[in-house]
Design an enzyme around this catalytic site. Structure first.
Site, PDB file in Angstrom:
ATOM      1  N   ASP A  37      -2.085  -5.900  76.127  1.00  0.00           N
ATOM      2  CA  ASP A  37      -2.537  -5.374  77.426  1.00  0.00           C
ATOM      3  C   ASP A  37      -3.848  -6.033  77.869  1.00  0.00           C
ATOM      4  OD1 ASP A  37      -0.416  -3.569  76.860  1.00  0.00           O
ATOM      5  OD2 ASP A  37      -1.824  -2.156  75.965  1.00  0.00           O
ATOM      6  N   GLU A 213       5.050  -0.025  84.438  1.00  0.00           N
ATOM      7  CA  GLU A 213       3.684   0.210  83.967  1.00  0.00           C
ATOM      8  C   GLU A 213       2.863  -1.066  84.093  1.00  0.00           C
ATOM      9  OE1 GLU A 213       4.106   1.354  79.853  1.00  0.00           O
ATOM     10  OE2 GLU A 213       4.283  -0.714  79.161  1.00  0.00           O
ATOM     11  N   HIS A 277       2.366  -6.932  80.651  1.00  0.00           N
ATOM     12  CA  HIS A 277       1.078  -6.247  80.837  1.00  0.00           C
ATOM     13  C   HIS A 277      -0.043  -7.262  81.054  1.00  0.00           C
ATOM     14  CE1 HIS A 277      -0.884  -2.160  80.398  1.00  0.00           C
ATOM     15  NE2 HIS A 277      -1.775  -2.983  80.937  1.00  0.00           N
TER      16      HIS A 277
END
Length: 334
Positions: A37, A213, A277
């Site tokens: 991430d 996400e 991500h």
């Protein structure tokens, strides 16, 4: 989303040539082992700060360098540890570093020591010139209209207003996460309507889990582009794309358009599995768009994918088509 707009996106990616075929920028990938991430913030004076999820899920770390490649061997500093009990006590995920009105903020997700999956969004702040110095103050939870599983907050400015986009379970149960947008009253508080921009609807967004996400925003050519990640964090993980005209009302979901397919995904020939991500920054030349993302170099995972520590952070150049859309160069290395 209107079908003709979707088809238009697909056609422009095929028909129009790139503005720049140059691949002269090379990266010493991975720029960070066992860091997922990833988020890179570049200051006006050219310093790169790197922040990411650590595999222990127990702290927030930052490193800095004068170049993107320099991040690889840069000294890392722990700036915050999880709580021993209660909120902010487990699953410390996806920190992002932002500077708003001269002040540093870290947005991150955290569960509770006693309930690891009761995950919400939290904020730290720091008034120091250097985010690796000074004290990080806990500003509390980013409160949303729905009190439910929420994570991956990012923020951007457009037309003088600050906005936040995040992932949240908006339907309850096993429906997974959607991306939600709201205007911000200040760097720690949302205000006004919370708009659902996208939910997992295509098969590539629903592999093992229903997931939208990891939003990241880049503004260019009069548009706001929003990348996001979909499906489980194994080899199925991939990147999707939304876009809107920067002069349009971004709080009107009808103004946003969505690619019908992923724009960046596993490439077995290149041993790139589950890329996603991501964040965006600019190269040292001040012009080239750089995508920072994580991926594994193998497919088979022992145990649960979240227990595997080997998502590594990587950097790659993003090209732009003549029509002004990003091309993530799916079949090139890095």
């Amino acid at each position: 989303m209107k079908l003709f707009r979707i088809f238009t996106f697909v056609l422009i990616a095929i028909i129009y040539p790139y503005q720049n075929h140059s691949q002269t920028i090379k990266f010493n990938n991975p720029i960070a082992e066992q860091r997922a991430d990833p988020w890179v913030f570049k200051t006006n004076d050219g310093i790169y700060y790197f922040i990411a999820t650590v595999p222990e899920y127990d702290k927030i770390v930052i490193r800095k360098a004068n170049t993107i490649n320099g991040l690889k061997n840069a000294e890392e500093k722990v700036v915050w540890y999880k709580h021993e009990t209660g909120v902010m006590g487990h699953h410390i995920w996806a920190p992002e570093l932002h500077k708003i009105n001269g002040k540093w903020y870290i947005y991150f997700a955290a569960g509770e020591t006693e309930n690891a999956w009761n995950i919400r969004m939290w904020v730290l702040s720091n008034t120091s010139d250097d985010p690796m110095q000074g004290d990080w103050k806990e500003e509390g939870q980013v409160k949303t209209e729905r009190e439910s599983f929420s994570l991956d907050a990012t923020t951007f400015e457009n037309n003088g207003k600050q906005y936040m986009i995040w992932a949240q379970n908006v339907r309850g149960g096993n429906h997974g996460t959607a991306l939600v947008l709201s205007e911000m009253k200040n760097p720690t508080t949302l205000t006004g309507t919370e708009v659902i921009l996208t939910e997992p609807e295509f098969s590539w967004e629903r592999m093992k889990y229903n997931v939208n996400e990891g939003p990241a925003v880049i503004k260019r050519n009069g548009k706001i582009f929003l990348t996001y990640s979909a499906s489980a964090t194994n080899h199925n993980y991939c990147v999707g794309l939304l876009w809107v005209d920067e002069k349009a009302d971004v709080l009107d979901a009808a103004n946003w358009h969505k690619s019908p397919g992923p724009v960046f995904y596993t490439n077995e020939e290149l041993k790139r599995y589950g890329p996603g991500h991501n964040s965006f920054t600019t190269a040292e030349d001040g012009e080239s768009t750089i995508m920072i993302y994580h991926a594994r170099d193998y497919k088979e995972i022992q145990g649960h994918e979240l227990s595997d520590p080997n998502r590594a952070s990587r950097a790659r150049v993003v090209q732009w088509t003549e029509s002004g859309f990003p091309d993530f160069m799916q079949n090139t290395a890095d």
